[in-house]
Write a protein that holds these residues in place. Structure first.
Motif, PDB file in Angstrom:
ATOM      1  N   VAL A 265      28.109  37.767  30.645  1.00 50.71           N
ATOM      2  CA  VAL A 265      29.471  37.400  31.035  1.00 50.71           C
ATOM      3  C   VAL A 265      30.346  38.640  30.955  1.00 50.71           C
ATOM      4  O   VAL A 265      30.472  39.253  29.886  1.00 50.71           O
ATOM      5  CB  VAL A 265      30.031  36.288  30.142  1.00 50.71           C
ATOM      6  CG1 VAL A 265      31.497  36.014  30.491  1.00 50.71           C
ATOM      7  CG2 VAL A 265      29.221  35.010  30.313  1.00 50.71           C
ATOM      8  N   ILE A 266      30.912  39.022  32.072  1.00 54.12           N
ATOM      9  CA  ILE A 266      31.864  40.133  32.108  1.00 54.12           C
ATOM     10  C   ILE A 266      33.210  39.595  31.629  1.00 54.12           C
ATOM     11  O   ILE A 266      33.726  38.619  32.172  1.00 54.12           O
ATOM     12  CB  ILE A 266      31.983  40.711  33.530  1.00 54.12           C
ATOM     13  CG1 ILE A 266      30.633  41.295  33.977  1.00 54.12           C
ATOM     14  CG2 ILE A 266      33.068  41.772  33.604  1.00 54.12           C
ATOM     15  CD1 ILE A 266      30.611  41.735  35.435  1.00 54.12           C
ATOM     16  N   THR A 267      33.768  40.210  30.594  1.00 50.72           N
ATOM     17  CA  THR A 267      34.997  39.688  29.981  1.00 50.72           C
ATOM     18  C   THR A 267      36.238  40.509  30.296  1.00 50.72           C
ATOM     19  O   THR A 267      37.330  40.131  29.880  1.00 50.72           O
ATOM     20  CB  THR A 267      34.819  39.618  28.460  1.00 50.72           C
ATOM     21  OG1 THR A 267      34.548  40.944  27.954  1.00 50.72           O
ATOM     22  CG2 THR A 267      33.672  38.701  28.080  1.00 50.72           C
ATOM     23  N   ASP A 268      36.078  41.623  30.992  1.00 48.51           N
ATOM     24  CA  ASP A 268      37.240  42.475  31.254  1.00 48.51           C
ATOM     25  C   ASP A 268      37.436  42.720  32.749  1.00 48.51           C
ATOM     26  O   ASP A 268      37.853  43.799  33.168  1.00 48.51           O
ATOM     27  CB  ASP A 268      37.105  43.810  30.517  1.00 48.51           C
ATOM     28  CG  ASP A 268      35.828  44.560  30.887  1.00 48.51           C
ATOM     29  OD1 ASP A 268      34.979  43.973  31.579  1.00 48.51           O
ATOM     30  OD2 ASP A 268      35.688  45.730  30.489  1.00 48.51           O
ATOM     31  N   ALA A 269      37.071  41.733  33.558  1.00 51.48           N
ATOM     32  CA  ALA A 269      37.296  41.858  34.999  1.00 51.48           C
ATOM     33  C   ALA A 269      38.790  41.739  35.296  1.00 51.48           C
ATOM     34  O   ALA A 269      39.582  41.279  34.471  1.00 51.48           O
ATOM     35  CB  ALA A 269      36.517  40.788  35.745  1.00 51.48           C
ATOM     36  N   PHE A 270      39.173  42.150  36.492  1.00 55.15           N
ATOM     37  CA  PHE A 270      40.565  42.082  36.930  1.00 55.15           C
ATOM     38  C   PHE A 270      40.761  40.798  37.742  1.00 55.15           C
ATOM     39  O   PHE A 270      40.103  40.591  38.763  1.00 55.15           O
ATOM     40  CB  PHE A 270      40.930  43.306  37.776  1.00 55.15           C
ATOM     41  CG  PHE A 270      40.999  44.575  36.992  1.00 55.15           C
ATOM     42  CD1 PHE A 270      42.189  45.007  36.437  1.00 55.15           C
ATOM     43  CD2 PHE A 270      39.860  45.343  36.791  1.00 55.15           C
ATOM     44  CE1 PHE A 270      42.253  46.194  35.707  1.00 55.15           C
ATOM     45  CE2 PHE A 270      39.902  46.523  36.067  1.00 55.15           C
ATOM     46  CZ  PHE A 270      41.118  46.942  35.517  1.00 55.15           C
ATOM     47  N   ALA A 271      41.668  39.956  37.253  1.00 55.31           N
ATOM     48  CA  ALA A 271      41.894  38.670  37.900  1.00 55.31           C
ATOM     49  C   ALA A 271      42.347  38.864  39.343  1.00 55.31           C
ATOM     50  O   ALA A 271      43.212  39.697  39.629  1.00 55.31           O
ATOM     51  CB  ALA A 271      42.944  37.875  37.124  1.00 55.31           C
ATOM     52  N   GLY A 272      41.743  38.100  40.237  1.00 59.98           N
ATOM     53  CA  GLY A 272      42.148  38.125  41.635  1.00 59.98           C
ATOM     54  C   GLY A 272      41.605  39.273  42.451  1.00 59.98           C
ATOM     55  O   GLY A 272      41.853  39.335  43.655  1.00 59.98           O
ATOM     56  N   ARG A 303      42.320  33.418  39.699  1.00 57.77           N
ATOM     57  CA  ARG A 303      43.635  33.981  39.413  1.00 57.77           C
ATOM     58  C   ARG A 303      44.211  33.348  38.158  1.00 57.77           C
ATOM     59  O   ARG A 303      44.014  32.163  37.882  1.00 57.77           O
ATOM     60  CB  ARG A 303      44.579  33.743  40.589  1.00 57.77           C
ATOM     61  CG  ARG A 303      44.255  34.606  41.799  1.00 57.77           C
ATOM     62  CD  ARG A 303      45.260  34.348  42.905  1.00 57.77           C
ATOM     63  NE  ARG A 303      45.049  35.240  44.029  1.00 57.77           N
ATOM     64  CZ  ARG A 303      45.601  36.437  44.146  1.00 57.77           C
ATOM     65  NH1 ARG A 303      46.393  36.873  43.186  1.00 57.77           N
ATOM     66  NH2 ARG A 303      45.371  37.201  45.189  1.00 57.77           N
ATOM     67  N   ASP A 304      44.976  34.145  37.394  1.00 60.71           N
ATOM     68  CA  ASP A 304      45.680  33.648  36.219  1.00 60.71           C
ATOM     69  C   ASP A 304      46.776  32.693  36.654  1.00 60.71           C
ATOM     70  O   ASP A 304      47.548  32.966  37.569  1.00 60.71           O
ATOM     71  CB  ASP A 304      46.283  34.837  35.450  1.00 60.71           C
ATOM     72  CG  ASP A 304      46.831  34.408  34.111  1.00 60.71           C
ATOM     73  OD1 ASP A 304      46.779  33.207  33.822  1.00 60.71           O
ATOM     74  OD2 ASP A 304      47.307  35.289  33.371  1.00 60.71           O
ATOM     75  N   LEU A 305      46.881  31.500  35.981  1.00 60.62           N
ATOM     76  CA  LEU A 305      47.878  30.504  36.354  1.00 60.62           C
ATOM     77  C   LEU A 305      49.292  31.045  36.196  1.00 60.62           C
ATOM     78  O   LEU A 305      50.174  30.785  37.022  1.00 60.62           O
ATOM     79  CB  LEU A 305      47.693  29.243  35.498  1.00 60.62           C
ATOM     80  CG  LEU A 305      46.361  28.505  35.698  1.00 60.62           C
ATOM     81  CD1 LEU A 305      46.298  27.305  34.778  1.00 60.62           C
ATOM     82  CD2 LEU A 305      46.207  28.076  37.140  1.00 60.62           C
TER      83      LEU A 305
END
Length: 400
Positions: A265-272, A303-305
């Motif tokens: 699980v990649i935990t530091d991806a950039f949302a969107g 995407r972050d809500l």
């Protein structure tokens, strides 16, 4: 490295290759009436069946004259310092012009020492590939043999569908081998001896079935999974470890993590942002080399809500500002030219005025409360004094 008697092993492999190369040189190369010569040397073309004293004429097909400097010696044609320009068909003729013999001349170089590279994609077989170190301009064959540390000499089998490669099957992982790759052409041969150990040349094929998926409600996470390469047998004592590299498509630098699992699980991806992911494999005990990177797989985290709501608010504000912009069409209503600073000053003045009004009301309320309280105290004091006077006027005996 290979055996307890390395010199003897080298001699045995060399003799095997020498015997095979000699046979290859002597055998027919499949082109009848062809003579091979070495570039830069004098080449002699004989005219079979002609006596040395008999007059002979030589001709070259497609040319009116023989190459410059050529000479006829005892019926044979001698071409000095042959170059590629001398390549072609030649014929010798008798005194009456009759054809006696024809020959096609091909020129080239002796073989060079080949470049050899060996790799094992699993722990049961290994393959070697090679390239020639020089252009010889002549047909070339390769003889590929090996000898293991037990003294066994065998063939490194060549696959016609994969030219320039050979494979040793059922190899021993903890053993060592001496490879002999011999390059042969009609002028001679050249060889390279290469010592290899399986644990040094092991290099798995890239992992397969790479899948990248976004994780719901996790804007900075991606789930990545893959499978073992199909060429790697799944045995408990021969496992693989993996490294994962990933980056947003718009970025150039990679992030990397290592794992022994078949998912991460990649935990530091950039949302969107769309991300590209690759994976490679290596022997669990760190033997050999990392595999090539797998084919790319791509996915975009959700995407972050909060950011989505912020973007929607920004969009609404932009639409509202666009709605408030004056239209290019004429407006019959008067335009309000009031200054925003003037409006602000009015609001501040009203605030100050309201503050003073509230302060005055508070002061009046406090004064009224104090007055009421004082009035209450004054009413209590006379009744107390009357009682005291009445007691003072009574006779002492009555008091007793």
């Amino acid at each position: 490295m290979c055996s307890s008697i390395p010199g003897l092993g080298r001699v045995m492999v060399f003799l095997a290759a020498l015997a095979s190369a000699s046979f290859a040189i002597l055998e027919d190369w499949g082109e009848e009436g062809v003579q091979y010569g070495q570039l830069g040397t004098d080449v002699t073309l004989p005219c079979p069946g002609v006596r040395a004293s008999s007059p002979v004429r030589w001709r070259r097909a497609g040319a009116t004259a023989l190459p410059e400097g050529s000479a006829i010696q005892e019926g044979s044609l001698v071409l000095p310092s042959a170059s590629l320009a001398f390549v072609g068909a030649y014929s010798c003729h008798g005194e009456d012009g009759g054809l006696l013999h024809t020959v096609s001349l091909r020129l080239g170089y002796l073989p060079g020492v080949p470049f050899v590279y060996c790799r094992a994609s699993d722990y049961e077989n290994f393959s070697c590939s090679w390239t020639s170190s020089m252009e010889t301009f002549l047909p070339t064959r390769y003889i590929t043999t090996y000898r293991n540390r037990n003294g066994h000499v065998g063939l490194c089998l060549q696959d016609p569908s994969l030219p320039g490669t050979c494979t040793v099957h059922r190899s021993e992982f903890w053993s060592s081998y001496r490879l002999n790759i011999t390059e042969v052409n009609p002028l001679g041969f050249s060889y390279r001896l290469l010592d290899v150990t399986m644990q040094a040349i092991i290099k798995p094929d890239p992992p397969e079935g790479l899948v990248v998926e976004p994780i719901p409600l996790a804007p900075r996470r991606l789930h990545v999974s893959w499978k073992y390469p199909s060429s790697w047998p799944k045995e408990p004592h021969f496992q693989l470890r993996f490294r994962l590299q990933y980056r947003p498509v718009i970025h150039c630098s990679w992030s990397m993590v290592e794992t022994v699992n078949l998912s991460e699980v990649i935990t530091d991806a950039f949302a969107g942002l769309e991300h590209v992911v690759q994976v490679s494999a290596k022997d669990f005990l760190d033997a050999g080399n990392w595999s090539e990177w797998s084919a790319e797989a791509r996915a975009t985290p959700v995407r972050d809500l909060a950011s989505t709501a912020s973007e929607e608010t920004t969009t609404d504000a932009r639409l509202e500002s666009l709605a408030k912009e004056p239209s290019q069409a004429p407006n019959p209503e008067p335009i309000n030219h009031s200054d925003p600073l003037e409006k602000m000053a009015v609001l501040v003045s009203l605030g100050i005025f309201a503050f003073f009004i509230l302060a005055a009301v508070l002061v009046i309320t406090i004064l009224i409360w104090l007055r009421v309280r004082k009035h209450g105290k004054d009413k209590t004091k006379p009744s107390f004094l009357v009682a005291a006077t009445h007691l003072k006027a009574l006779p002492k005996a009555q008091i007793l």
